[in-house]
Scaffold this active site. Structure first.
Site, mmCIF file in Angstrom:
data_model
loop_
_atom_site.group_PDB
_atom_site.id
_atom_site.type_symbol
_atom_site.label_atom_id
_atom_site.label_comp_id
_atom_site.label_asym_id
_atom_site.label_seq_id
_atom_site.Cartn_x
_atom_site.Cartn_y
_atom_site.Cartn_z
ATOM 1 N N CYS A 193 27.033 48.145 72.664
ATOM 2 C CA CYS A 193 25.904 48.922 72.103
ATOM 3 C C CYS A 193 25.027 49.538 73.186
ATOM 4 O O CYS A 193 24.302 50.501 72.929
ATOM 5 C CB CYS A 193 25.055 48.032 71.208
ATOM 6 S SG CYS A 193 26.017 47.271 69.905
ATOM 7 N N HIS A 195 18.659 52.108 69.506
ATOM 8 C CA HIS A 195 20.032 51.849 69.060
ATOM 9 C C HIS A 195 20.000 51.494 67.572
ATOM 10 O O HIS A 195 19.165 50.701 67.127
ATOM 11 C CB HIS A 195 20.617 50.707 69.888
ATOM 12 C CG HIS A 195 21.892 50.164 69.318
ATOM 13 N ND1 HIS A 195 22.948 50.973 68.983
ATOM 14 C CD2 HIS A 195 22.274 48.893 69.020
ATOM 15 C CE1 HIS A 195 23.928 50.222 68.499
ATOM 16 N NE2 HIS A 195 23.542 48.965 68.510
ATOM 17 N N ASN A 228 26.211 50.925 61.910
ATOM 18 C CA ASN A 228 26.127 50.726 63.363
ATOM 19 C C ASN A 228 27.384 51.328 64.008
ATOM 20 O O ASN A 228 28.482 50.814 63.812
ATOM 21 C CB ASN A 228 26.022 49.223 63.656
ATOM 22 C CG ASN A 228 25.864 48.920 65.135
ATOM 23 O OD1 ASN A 228 26.014 49.798 65.976
ATOM 24 N ND2 ASN A 228 25.577 47.669 65.447
HETATM 25 N N1 ACO Z 1 27.133 40.080 51.646
HETATM 26 C C1 ACO Z 1 26.739 39.006 50.960
HETATM 27 N N2 ACO Z 1 26.514 37.823 51.519
HETATM 28 C C2 ACO Z 1 26.688 37.726 52.837
HETATM 29 C C3 ACO Z 1 27.111 38.805 53.629
HETATM 30 C C4 ACO Z 1 27.344 40.014 52.976
HETATM 31 N N3 ACO Z 1 27.735 41.120 53.642
HETATM 32 N N4 ACO Z 1 27.193 38.418 54.910
HETATM 33 C C5 ACO Z 1 26.836 37.136 54.941
HETATM 34 N N5 ACO Z 1 26.532 36.708 53.693
HETATM 35 C C6 ACO Z 1 26.102 35.388 53.271
HETATM 36 C C7 ACO Z 1 26.624 34.301 54.171
HETATM 37 O O1 ACO Z 1 27.909 33.898 53.776
HETATM 38 C C8 ACO Z 1 25.600 33.230 53.988
HETATM 39 O O2 ACO Z 1 25.855 32.560 52.782
HETATM 40 P P1 ACO Z 1 25.586 30.980 52.648
HETATM 41 O O3 ACO Z 1 24.113 30.809 52.867
HETATM 42 O O4 ACO Z 1 26.036 30.690 51.256
HETATM 43 O O5 ACO Z 1 26.404 30.338 53.709
HETATM 44 C C9 ACO Z 1 24.298 33.992 53.801
HETATM 45 O O6 ACO Z 1 24.682 35.321 53.410
HETATM 46 C C10 ACO Z 1 23.463 34.076 55.055
HETATM 47 O O7 ACO Z 1 24.319 34.444 56.136
HETATM 48 P P2 ACO Z 1 23.749 34.752 57.548
HETATM 49 O O8 ACO Z 1 24.851 35.182 58.456
HETATM 50 O O9 ACO Z 1 22.893 33.594 57.982
HETATM 51 O O10 ACO Z 1 22.850 36.020 57.191
HETATM 52 P P3 ACO Z 1 21.524 36.518 57.848
HETATM 53 O O11 ACO Z 1 20.416 36.337 56.919
HETATM 54 O O12 ACO Z 1 21.376 36.052 59.254
HETATM 55 O O13 ACO Z 1 21.824 38.087 57.905
HETATM 56 C C11 ACO Z 1 22.573 39.739 59.435
HETATM 57 C C12 ACO Z 1 22.964 38.546 58.587
HETATM 58 C C13 ACO Z 1 22.177 40.874 58.508
HETATM 59 C C14 ACO Z 1 23.781 40.168 60.255
HETATM 60 C C15 ACO Z 1 21.394 39.358 60.328
HETATM 61 O O14 ACO Z 1 21.633 38.150 60.996
HETATM 62 C C16 ACO Z 1 21.120 40.418 61.311
HETATM 63 O O15 ACO Z 1 20.667 41.475 60.965
HETATM 64 N N6 ACO Z 1 21.381 40.139 62.608
HETATM 65 C C17 ACO Z 1 21.325 41.161 63.621
HETATM 66 C C18 ACO Z 1 22.705 41.414 64.006
HETATM 67 C C19 ACO Z 1 23.010 42.847 64.158
HETATM 68 O O16 ACO Z 1 22.301 43.733 63.774
HETATM 69 N N7 ACO Z 1 24.160 43.047 64.736
HETATM 70 C C20 ACO Z 1 24.608 44.360 64.928
HETATM 71 C C21 ACO Z 1 25.593 44.362 66.014
HETATM 72 S S1 ACO Z 1 24.867 43.950 67.486
HETATM 73 C C22 ACO Z 1 24.138 45.238 67.991
HETATM 74 O O17 ACO Z 1 24.536 46.345 67.739
HETATM 75 C C23 ACO Z 1 22.872 44.953 68.635
#
Ligand code: ACO
Length: 343
Positions: A121, A270, A300
């Protein structure tokens, strides 16, 4: 003194629009529009069709950037290609782009160097720092810098991979970094990395420490464990580090350039997650109109997000000559960067 400025921008996304509903309906991802929008702001992304590779997407964006700069490919001195989804393990996509631009045969053949950047990224900012150094040193007059990704080929659409597969899209953005005697352009680039978090966001398709690097079955076919085949991401850790590092590096850039945040006309963050960028904008008290975004349409696109957004804002008149802008990115590695430019 020679300065480096962006003389042209270009962007390209493949035609297939995949809305969040289409991700569920057509790709079988167990998710919902509400879940994705609430956590990321993403409403749709583009997927390239089979047969289209990262250098193909890059070539579209590169041609548009060249036309915008009023340059022909043979006037380039260097190609910089940032991607985490290269066409092949090797060679890098830079040489494929050189070939696609018609630089390897015919009367306009020009065997300029093609350098590939592996900074995910932050790839565009690492590339901008490299282009800036080449141009300011006099080693190059016109540098083509491209960020391009074909994520759709490597997304795990099963429930196991939905956290990652909901976020990413395909696309390419390109800029031409050119020499000028005018007092404008790239004022400074600031980069950082923290390898202690290398596996927090990674895709280990193979392990070169193994013999052979991909295990073989009895018939000699390579077998990749799904845990290695698909990208792994600890989303919460990424979120936390992204906010910290982007704030830090933007502060470092402003301090070094003796620029206040209020002096900056536009911030190009980004496009990883709208929530990360909204958090940053709010904590730094940046007005929403100074922080353009397009993640809702493209998801992304990793190394492509910043040049795609620059091209879009340059086309629609939001980004104008004389503006002071800041670019900031964070991603896998972890790596991060910021730059200040007078457009
Ligand atoms: N749809 C539905 N449910 C989902 C999905 C989905 N797409 N993805 C995960 N879940 C579920 C999981 O299975 C989990 O369920 P459980 O509680 O029953 O086990 C629950 O949602 C929570 O999962 P987490 O992974 O803990 O979700 P979180 O609330 O952390 O959100 C997210 C995930 C959106 C990715 C968040 O952590 C985030 O925004 N992180 C930043 C990462 C990012 O933006 N990365 C981009 C690439 S890196 C870069 O470019 C910088």
């Amino acid at each position: 003194m020679i300065q480096a400025y962006i003389s042209g921008t270009g962007g390209y996304v493949p035609p297939e629009i995949v809305t969040n509903d289409a991700l569920v309906r057509d790709y079988g991802v167990e998710t919902s529009h509400e879940w994705i929008v609430q956590r990321t702001g993403i409403e749709a992304r583009r997927f390239a069709e089979a047969g289209v590779g990262t250098a193909d997407l890059a070539a579209h964006a590169a041609r548009e950037a060249l036309a915008d700069a009023r340059l022909a490919p043979h006037q380039l001195d260097l190609i910089l290609f940032a991607t985490l989804s290269p066409d092949y393990a090797f060679p890098g996509s830079g040489v494929l782009l050189q070939r696609a631009l018609g630089l390897t045969s015919g009367p306009d053949a020009k065997f300029i160097p093609a350098l590939d950047l592996r900074n995910q990224c932050s790839g565009f900012l690492y590339g901008l720092a490299t282009a800036n150094a080449w141009v300011r040193s006099g080693a190059a007059k016109h540098v083509l810098l491209v960020g391009a990704e074909t994520h759709s080929a490597a997304l795990d659409f099963s429930a196991r991979g939905r956290t990652v597969s909901s976020l990413f899209g395909d696309g390419a953005g390109a800029v031409i970094v050119s020499a000028t005697a005018d007092d404008r352009g790239v004022r400074g680039c600031y980069l950082g990395a923290d390898g202690s978090e290398a596996e927090t966001l990674c895709q280990r398709v193979w392990d070169i420490k193994q013999r052979p690097f991909i295990p073989l079955d009895a018939d000699g076919n390579g077998k990749v464990d799904p845990a290695h085949l698909w990208a792994h991401m600890d989303g919460r850790m990424v979120f936390k580090h992204a906010i910290t590092r982007m704030t830090e590096v933007l502060g470092r850039a402003c301090d070094d350039q003796r620029v206040a945040l209020a002096d900056i006309d536009l911030f190009f963050f980004h496009q990883a997650n709208l929530r990360i960028n909204q958090y940053l904008a709010e904590s730094l008290h940046l007005p929403a109109e100074k922080v353009p975004h397009n993640i809702e349409r493209y998801g992304n696109t990793t190394a492509a997000t910043i040049p795609l957004l620059l091209a879009e804002c340059a086309r629609d008149g939001r980004l104008r000559r004389g503006m002071k802008i800041a670019l900031t990115a964070f991603g896998s590695g972890f790596t991060w960067g910021a730059a200040i430019l007078d457009w």
